[in-house]
Design a protein around this motif. Structure first.
Motif, PDB file in Angstrom:
ATOM      1  N   GLN A  93       7.965  51.318   2.488  1.00  0.00           N
ATOM      2  CA  GLN A  93       8.556  50.001   2.695  1.00  0.00           C
ATOM      3  C   GLN A  93       7.588  49.087   3.439  1.00  0.00           C
ATOM      4  OE1 GLN A  93      11.234  49.337   1.142  1.00  0.00           O
ATOM      5  NE2 GLN A  93      11.207  47.226   1.832  1.00  0.00           N
ATOM      6  N   LEU A  94       6.880  49.652   4.403  1.00  0.00           N
ATOM      7  CA  LEU A  94       5.888  48.853   5.130  1.00  0.00           C
ATOM      8  C   LEU A  94       4.790  48.373   4.183  1.00  0.00           C
ATOM      9  CD1 LEU A  94       4.791  47.850   7.884  1.00  0.00           C
ATOM     10  CD2 LEU A  94       3.501  49.991   7.996  1.00  0.00           C
ATOM     11  N   ARG A  95       4.398  49.257   3.298  1.00  0.00           N
ATOM     12  CA  ARG A  95       3.357  48.864   2.347  1.00  0.00           C
ATOM     13  C   ARG A  95       3.862  47.745   1.442  1.00  0.00           C
ATOM     14  NH1 ARG A  95      -1.228  51.902  -0.299  1.00  0.00           N
ATOM     15  NH2 ARG A  95      -0.805  53.603   1.139  1.00  0.00           N
ATOM     16  N   ARG A  96       5.080  47.878   0.971  1.00  0.00           N
ATOM     17  CA  ARG A  96       5.644  46.790   0.157  1.00  0.00           C
ATOM     18  C   ARG A  96       5.679  45.485   0.945  1.00  0.00           C
ATOM     19  NH1 ARG A  96       9.836  50.503  -0.653  1.00  0.00           N
ATOM     20  NH2 ARG A  96       9.456  51.783  -2.495  1.00  0.00           N
ATOM     21  N   LEU A  97       6.089  45.599   2.178  1.00  0.00           N
ATOM     22  CA  LEU A  97       6.184  44.399   3.015  1.00  0.00           C
ATOM     23  C   LEU A  97       4.831  43.732   3.164  1.00  0.00           C
ATOM     24  CD1 LEU A  97       7.961  42.681   4.887  1.00  0.00           C
ATOM     25  CD2 LEU A  97       7.463  44.296   6.722  1.00  0.00           C
ATOM     26  N   VAL A  98       3.831  44.512   3.486  1.00  0.00           N
ATOM     27  CA  VAL A  98       2.499  43.953   3.714  1.00  0.00           C
ATOM     28  C   VAL A  98       1.952  43.350   2.427  1.00  0.00           C
ATOM     29  CG1 VAL A  98       0.131  44.556   4.271  1.00  0.00           C
ATOM     30  CG2 VAL A  98       1.994  45.422   5.677  1.00  0.00           C
ATOM     31  N   ILE A  99       2.162  44.049   1.325  1.00  0.00           N
ATOM     32  CA  ILE A  99       1.686  43.510   0.045  1.00  0.00           C
ATOM     33  C   ILE A  99       2.418  42.209  -0.284  1.00  0.00           C
ATOM     34  CG2 ILE A  99       1.764  43.915  -2.446  1.00  0.00           C
ATOM     35  CD1 ILE A  99       1.093  46.846  -1.896  1.00  0.00           C
TER      36      ILE A  99
ATOM     37  N   GLN B  49      -1.170  38.607  -8.399  1.00  0.00           N
ATOM     38  CA  GLN B  49      -0.178  37.927  -7.582  1.00  0.00           C
ATOM     39  C   GLN B  49       1.236  38.276  -8.043  1.00  0.00           C
ATOM     40  OE1 GLN B  49      -1.173  36.496  -4.950  1.00  0.00           O
ATOM     41  NE2 GLN B  49       0.893  35.970  -4.311  1.00  0.00           N
ATOM     42  N   LEU B  50       1.412  38.373  -9.345  1.00  0.00           N
ATOM     43  CA  LEU B  50       2.723  38.765  -9.860  1.00  0.00           C
ATOM     44  C   LEU B  50       3.094  40.169  -9.393  1.00  0.00           C
ATOM     45  CD1 LEU B  50       5.106  38.127 -11.774  1.00  0.00           C
ATOM     46  CD2 LEU B  50       3.824  39.279 -13.579  1.00  0.00           C
ATOM     47  N   ARG B  51       2.100  41.043  -9.389  1.00  0.00           N
ATOM     48  CA  ARG B  51       2.374  42.408  -8.940  1.00  0.00           C
ATOM     49  C   ARG B  51       2.747  42.410  -7.455  1.00  0.00           C
ATOM     50  NH1 ARG B  51       0.292  47.862 -10.643  1.00  0.00           N
ATOM     51  NH2 ARG B  51      -0.676  46.848 -12.428  1.00  0.00           N
ATOM     52  N   ARG B  52       2.058  41.638  -6.657  1.00  0.00           N
ATOM     53  CA  ARG B  52       2.426  41.537  -5.234  1.00  0.00           C
ATOM     54  C   ARG B  52       3.836  41.001  -5.088  1.00  0.00           C
ATOM     55  NH1 ARG B  52      -2.469  38.707  -4.903  1.00  0.00           N
ATOM     56  NH2 ARG B  52      -4.209  40.119  -4.440  1.00  0.00           N
ATOM     57  N   LEU B  53       4.141  39.984  -5.867  1.00  0.00           N
ATOM     58  CA  LEU B  53       5.468  39.377  -5.780  1.00  0.00           C
ATOM     59  C   LEU B  53       6.551  40.395  -6.116  1.00  0.00           C
ATOM     60  CD1 LEU B  53       7.092  36.760  -5.456  1.00  0.00           C
ATOM     61  CD2 LEU B  53       6.696  36.282  -7.865  1.00  0.00           C
ATOM     62  N   VAL B  54       6.361  41.100  -7.214  1.00  0.00           N
ATOM     63  CA  VAL B  54       7.386  42.052  -7.638  1.00  0.00           C
ATOM     64  C   VAL B  54       7.532  43.173  -6.617  1.00  0.00           C
ATOM     65  CG1 VAL B  54       7.934  43.767  -9.386  1.00  0.00           C
ATOM     66  CG2 VAL B  54       7.175  41.504 -10.066  1.00  0.00           C
ATOM     67  N   ILE B  55       6.408  43.642  -6.095  1.00  0.00           N
ATOM     68  CA  ILE B  55       6.472  44.699  -5.084  1.00  0.00           C
ATOM     69  C   ILE B  55       7.179  44.182  -3.826  1.00  0.00           C
ATOM     70  CG2 ILE B  55       5.056  46.005  -3.460  1.00  0.00           C
ATOM     71  CD1 ILE B  55       3.059  46.453  -5.725  1.00  0.00           C
TER      72      ILE B  55
ATOM     73  N   GLU C 187      -7.143  47.926  -3.322  1.00  0.00           N
ATOM     74  CA  GLU C 187      -7.765  47.012  -2.381  1.00  0.00           C
ATOM     75  C   GLU C 187      -7.241  45.598  -2.590  1.00  0.00           C
ATOM     76  OE1 GLU C 187     -11.976  46.680  -2.641  1.00  0.00           O
ATOM     77  OE2 GLU C 187     -12.073  45.190  -1.030  1.00  0.00           O
ATOM     78  N   ALA C 188      -7.158  45.214  -3.862  1.00  0.00           N
ATOM     79  CA  ALA C 188      -6.706  43.847  -4.139  1.00  0.00           C
ATOM     80  C   ALA C 188      -5.280  43.628  -3.658  1.00  0.00           C
ATOM     81  CB  ALA C 188      -6.811  43.559  -5.631  1.00  0.00           C
ATOM     82  N   MET C 189      -4.419  44.603  -3.890  1.00  0.00           N
ATOM     83  CA  MET C 189      -3.033  44.453  -3.444  1.00  0.00           C
ATOM     84  C   MET C 189      -2.972  44.103  -1.973  1.00  0.00           C
ATOM     85  SD  MET C 189      -0.611  44.745  -5.648  1.00  0.00           S
ATOM     86  CE  MET C 189      -1.727  43.659  -6.560  1.00  0.00           C
ATOM     87  N   LEU C 190      -3.738  44.818  -1.170  1.00  0.00           N
ATOM     88  CA  LEU C 190      -3.612  44.656   0.266  1.00  0.00           C
ATOM     89  C   LEU C 190      -4.488  43.529   0.800  1.00  0.00           C
ATOM     90  CD1 LEU C 190      -3.462  48.425   1.190  1.00  0.00           C
ATOM     91  CD2 LEU C 190      -1.687  46.721   1.658  1.00  0.00           C
ATOM     92  N   CYS C 191      -5.670  43.368   0.222  1.00  0.00           N
ATOM     93  CA  CYS C 191      -6.592  42.421   0.823  1.00  0.00           C
ATOM     94  C   CYS C 191      -6.412  41.017   0.275  1.00  0.00           C
ATOM     95  CB  CYS C 191      -8.020  42.906   0.671  1.00  0.00           C
ATOM     96  SG  CYS C 191      -8.274  44.404   1.650  1.00  0.00           S
ATOM     97  N   GLY C 192      -5.442  40.866  -0.574  1.00  0.00           N
ATOM     98  CA  GLY C 192      -5.030  39.532  -0.932  1.00  0.00           C
ATOM     99  C   GLY C 192      -5.959  38.834  -1.888  1.00  0.00           C
ATOM    100  N   PRO C 193      -5.610  37.619  -2.207  1.00  0.00           N
ATOM    101  CA  PRO C 193      -6.328  36.884  -3.248  1.00  0.00           C
ATOM    102  C   PRO C 193      -7.603  36.254  -2.716  1.00  0.00           C
ATOM    103  CG  PRO C 193      -4.248  35.822  -2.612  1.00  0.00           C
ATOM    104  CD  PRO C 193      -4.541  36.855  -1.605  1.00  0.00           C
TER     105      PRO C 193
ATOM    106  N   PHE D 262       0.313  36.383   5.394  1.00  0.00           N
ATOM    107  CA  PHE D 262      -0.385  37.075   6.486  1.00  0.00           C
ATOM    108  C   PHE D 262      -1.538  37.897   5.920  1.00  0.00           C
ATOM    109  CE2 PHE D 262       3.995  36.502   7.883  1.00  0.00           C
ATOM    110  CZ  PHE D 262       3.835  36.003   9.163  1.00  0.00           C
ATOM    111  N   PRO D 263      -2.608  37.235   5.527  1.00  0.00           N
ATOM    112  CA  PRO D 263      -3.673  37.977   4.849  1.00  0.00           C
ATOM    113  C   PRO D 263      -4.292  39.046   5.748  1.00  0.00           C
ATOM    114  CG  PRO D 263      -4.011  35.587   4.724  1.00  0.00           C
ATOM    115  CD  PRO D 263      -2.933  35.834   5.731  1.00  0.00           C
ATOM    116  N   GLU D 264      -4.386  38.779   7.038  1.00  0.00           N
ATOM    117  CA  GLU D 264      -5.091  39.751   7.883  1.00  0.00           C
ATOM    118  C   GLU D 264      -4.280  41.030   8.039  1.00  0.00           C
ATOM    119  OE1 GLU D 264      -3.254  37.539   9.009  1.00  0.00           O
ATOM    120  OE2 GLU D 264      -2.488  37.948  11.027  1.00  0.00           O
ATOM    121  N   LEU D 265      -2.962  40.949   7.875  1.00  0.00           N
ATOM    122  CA  LEU D 265      -2.175  42.165   7.990  1.00  0.00           C
ATOM    123  C   LEU D 265      -2.504  43.133   6.861  1.00  0.00           C
ATOM    124  CD1 LEU D 265       1.316  40.917   9.172  1.00  0.00           C
ATOM    125  CD2 LEU D 265      -0.623  41.758  10.488  1.00  0.00           C
TER     126      LEU D 265
END
Lengths: 219, 219, 219, 219
Positions: free
Chosen positions: A119-125, B119-125, B186-192, A131-134
DNA sequence: CATGAATGAGAATTCATTCAT
DNA sequence: TATGAATGAATTCTCATTCAT
């Protein structure tokens, strides 16, 4: 994950402890709610209510909602990533690489697939935009650190002929994702309602290790 | 991704098209905003404003915000997953499995790593809690379908001796994630903000295919 | 109550009839909805939708919502009060006052207690603040006219010795409310969910007539 | 009817009272506005403004508009019906039934015809569709309770030969409505603009009692 | 003439944050 | 210090009414 430090009431002064207790209660409540409903879906009112403190107390401890959110995610990520990191650090060559790696894989996967950590991973994603730095913190303390440490361990194993590769970091990354990708990606998208059983997880871990050794194992 | 059907004003009847044009404008605007700011972070006012349409018109086309969001995600997922699926379907054995798989891997990875699809994948997650079925749709039309189709193709390759495995579905999943996991996670977490270059992507694809063939290739 | 005049399509010109038909459909729809949800609780959109016409058509026939409401209530009140009035007008002395009055009372009460008429009464009472003249119309065409006519009939009966009183209008009012008050007041407050049976109604009518004759009857 | 508990600022504690004072102000304002403009015709903004309170405060005291409305109507009905009930309870046989009943009838009618109580009755009747239980409460605490109590009193009077009837409850209901129906029904429909004078009301009360005694009196 | 779109306001409700007490 | 109230704007959604087509 909502783990209050449980300040020892016998050692701490009563005044300082009360404040610390409230702070912990706020963190607990906020963690629970942010994980459940997301950043925008959680209100400061709800947090204060669940923590059983007044809203002013929340604002006395945390400047604003963003600060509170950041602190929570940062703390939780650190705590959650620690055991995984330590486990990789402790990887030793027992002579049976296959068994060693399978054990590591199973333990790591089980930890990563804990519902709250998912859930935390989903939240951060989901909040990567706001919150890009998170996300970067999560990535650095999670996959990146684990894989880097794994690369070191693999290098030692390769020196003893137990593994063969050109790029240890690449091998470590392949190991990591061969083990985790299938259940983790499914879990990310299919939500907290269809959790994989731990027998499933062990099978995925074993299959990942088998493929890894077929590619990177000796002879 | 925000692709309106682009009604040809010369051919389309003027009356049926006006309403359809508005509808397309709303979908475009909503897609853009939802992808940028998330579900809760996007307001119906903003959508109407960006679509240059009155709020009433939005509500006449879509019953409520949830409906609009669902429709957008569903549509976009379908459109985005189609080429990837078709590419796997068209996989032929040219005699050079290595080259065939490398080409497929590079094309697939490039598509999956398109910024808007990420971005769509991040949104859905991120909205998996609020809209569980959207995640399931994404999973079913994305990874699941691709991997299932890939498993069929791999079975044919195995019959010709080009691959060796026990479980084609497992092999297909390992192929898929060996190619994609490193940059995708990496992309999921480190953002666009830190996009990988396409040279990087090709390298990841090639490395994934190499590991895959080392594990599942002939001889 | 929603009774469209059902214009004969064979006689009316097709163009004039179509407009009249639409007008009737609007009146029907609006009557249904106003009775069901009240004035403010009914929207012009709903009316147009139920009438299967465009909103513009509604506004072509009725200047605004207030006009439409007034017209409906006025029409419906007139139609609904007519039979009651006519019945009183036709009151004859058959020689058996008791039976004559009991028959009248039963018929009147049954009509007044029709669900739709009850609903109309609730509506008019509830909107007495916004539409004072509608209440006055209802009162004038309903109780007032009935009682006045009844007073005339009673005067004739008194001349033949069948009734005795000083003030015919007062006697008529007492007759009216002795018959109706109990079920009518309960119905007003207890809503359309607990309708009285017609056997109950007849009993109330009979009891009211009995008390009336005990007070105003001969000898 | 909008009667706040009027906390005595000299005696009441300052802290507990502030919140209670706000609550009372909200109730007062809401009562006034609901009675004047009905449920849908009154907005929460208006209520907050008239109560000189922020909208948040309104929502902190009352969950939503329906709750506020229900509470107001329930409270007001209870308070308003109490004196009428007590008066009937205190009915004694002074030896002069005629005078006793006339006094009771006049007092009851005067109370029932108070403008605010009439308005409350219109409100409850008008909202019978949306709030059916409010009508039932009004009926139970109003007419029903009064008539039941009156029936008991009439039974005692009948034992002393002062009244004669078969069904005391029916006699009580006839008494009640003989006294009230004429002015009450007119008031319901003709709105708050044509109030009956209290001389009129007394005449209606007396006439009702006279008819009642003619029907149910001794000898 | 009749449909869809627009308007512009206003509904109920919630928000993060800040004063007073 | 910590609570209830206030703030003032923003949320989703609906309204009666009027242009354009």
């Amino acid at each position: 994950m909502p783990v209050s430090p449980t300040p020892d009431p016998s050692t701490g002064g009563p005044e300082e402890t009360r404040s610390a207790r409230k702070r912990a209660a706020i963190l607990d409540a906020a963690t629970t709610l942010f994980l459940r409903h997301g950043y925008l879906g959680t209100s400061m009112d709800e947090i204060a209510a669940l923590a059983a403190v007044s809203k002013q107390t929340v604002y006395k401890h945390f400047a604003d909602k963003e600060t509170l959110f950041s602190e929570i995610v940062t703390n939780t990520v650190s705590e959650a990533s620690e055991p995984n990191y330590a486990d990789v650090l402790g990887l030793e060559d027992s002579g049976d690489v296959d068994a060693d790696l399978r054990g590591l894989a199973r333990r790591q996967l089980a930890r990563v697939m804990q519902p709250q950590l998912l859930q935390l991973r989903r939240l951060v994603i989901g909040e990567a935009g706001r919150f890009p730095e998170l996300g970067r913190i999560f990535y650095a303390q999670g996959p990146e650190r684990t894989i880097a440490t794994l690369a070191d361990a693999f290098t030692r194993l390769a020196e003893r002929g137990a593994l063969r590769f050109e790029d240890p970091h690449l091998a470590a990354a392949h190991f990591n994702w061969l083990v985790m990708s299938i259940p983790l990606n499914e879990a990310m998208l299919c939500g907290p309602d269809d959790p994989a059983t731990s027998a499933d997880l062990n099978r995925y871990a074993d299959a990942g290790v088998r493929a890894f050794l077929a590619a990177y194992g000796p002879g």
